[in-house]
Design a protein around this motif. Sequence first.
Motif, mmCIF file in Angstrom:
data_model
loop_
_atom_site.group_PDB
_atom_site.id
_atom_site.type_symbol
_atom_site.label_atom_id
_atom_site.label_comp_id
_atom_site.label_asym_id
_atom_site.label_seq_id
_atom_site.Cartn_x
_atom_site.Cartn_y
_atom_site.Cartn_z
ATOM 1 N N MET A 63 0.800 -1.223 0.000
ATOM 2 C CA MET A 63 0.000 0.000 0.000
ATOM 3 C C MET A 63 0.834 1.275 0.000
ATOM 4 S SD MET A 63 -3.138 -0.471 -0.385
ATOM 5 C CE MET A 63 -3.635 1.205 0.033
ATOM 6 N N TYR A 65 2.845 2.382 -2.130
ATOM 7 C CA TYR A 65 2.840 3.038 -3.445
ATOM 8 C C TYR A 65 1.643 3.973 -3.581
ATOM 9 C CZ TYR A 65 6.389 -0.376 -4.766
ATOM 10 O OH TYR A 65 7.535 -1.132 -4.825
ATOM 11 N N THR A 66 0.555 3.630 -2.875
ATOM 12 C CA THR A 66 -0.640 4.478 -2.887
ATOM 13 C C THR A 66 -0.549 5.549 -1.810
ATOM 14 O OG1 THR A 66 -1.997 2.650 -3.710
ATOM 15 C CG2 THR A 66 -3.148 4.485 -2.648
ATOM 16 N N THR A 67 -0.184 5.131 -0.592
ATOM 17 C CA THR A 67 -0.103 6.067 0.531
ATOM 18 C C THR A 67 0.868 7.205 0.242
ATOM 19 O OG1 THR A 67 -0.579 4.263 2.076
ATOM 20 C CG2 THR A 67 0.376 6.283 3.000
ATOM 21 N N ALA A 69 2.031 8.113 -2.819
ATOM 22 C CA ALA A 69 2.004 8.302 -4.275
ATOM 23 C C ALA A 69 2.672 9.597 -4.733
ATOM 24 C CB ALA A 69 0.571 8.234 -4.785
ATOM 25 N N LYS A 89 -2.734 1.363 -12.669
ATOM 26 C CA LYS A 89 -2.601 -0.042 -12.308
ATOM 27 C C LYS A 89 -2.066 -0.826 -13.492
ATOM 28 C CE LYS A 89 -5.274 -4.002 -10.641
ATOM 29 N NZ LYS A 89 -6.606 -4.489 -10.195
ATOM 30 N N SER A 277 -0.170 -3.044 -7.655
ATOM 31 C CA SER A 277 -0.368 -1.618 -7.445
ATOM 32 C C SER A 277 -0.316 -0.938 -8.790
ATOM 33 C CB SER A 277 0.736 -1.053 -6.544
ATOM 34 O OG SER A 277 0.634 0.359 -6.441
#
Length: 277
Positions: A63, A65-67, A69, A89, A277
């Motif tokens: 996560m 990579y999202t948190t 970003a 994605k 991701s």
Amino acid sequence: AAPIASSAAAAAAGAHATIQRRYFDQAYYDGLSDEDKETFYKCIKTGFDNADSGMGCYAMTPMDYTTFAPFFAKAIGDYHKGDPACADKHENDWDISGVGEGGVLDLQKLGCTEEISMRVRVGRNLERFNLPGAMDKAERIKFEQTMQGAFEALIYKLGGNVYSLTPNFGQDADGNDIPNPNLIDAAKYQELVDAHVMFKDMDADPYLKSAGISSDWPYGRGCWQSEDKQSIIWFGEEDQLRIMCMKKGTMLNEVFTMLRELLDIVEAIDGIDFAVS
């Protein structure tokens, strides 16, 4: 925040060779919660510790990579030379019908007159585990044990052996070591390293060390190799899994087909879901 601030100042004075240093933003870091600051610093610590690092950062969980970003999107985009798809994605496309002649890519048609050594390799991680930099010894052992089902399925279809460096699988209720049936000795490990089947001692790598990836060496480290020696899966290296296929020849599409079949076997095992991701 002090180590970040001083390291950032040092980076600003340098050549910014490390991608992590190019995209570190003090204001972004300062705006994170205390918990996220701690995690983000672990992600970028190796770049501060090693000025000659190329990338200089590792996600600690899928996560991240999202948190994070705002940082990772820029760093990954730079690494992949501005590939616009890296912000979205990633979807695997195994359709090779448009490659070569109807999916057949014979290198002889490109002027290759002799058989060559061909290899294709991918990294994979399981969504239920932390990434290697954040794993502790217990989680590394649990990961290896989780992969046993996949290795058994691979051995059933492709033969081969699992070679593990994990000394034991912890202790039982009486305090006795739980033996690892796949444990190899130092001589066998060196033989596999020399044959390029197994990876080298990670604990000797300063980049992996400061990123936490080589922690607890050699627990949770090893590989499976097929009977024909054309397929190998490393476990416990920079990615949880490095899955590779190789053969000599000129038909390049055959290696990709081997890889797809190998991935299908692994991912079909209950409880093994690749992180995306």
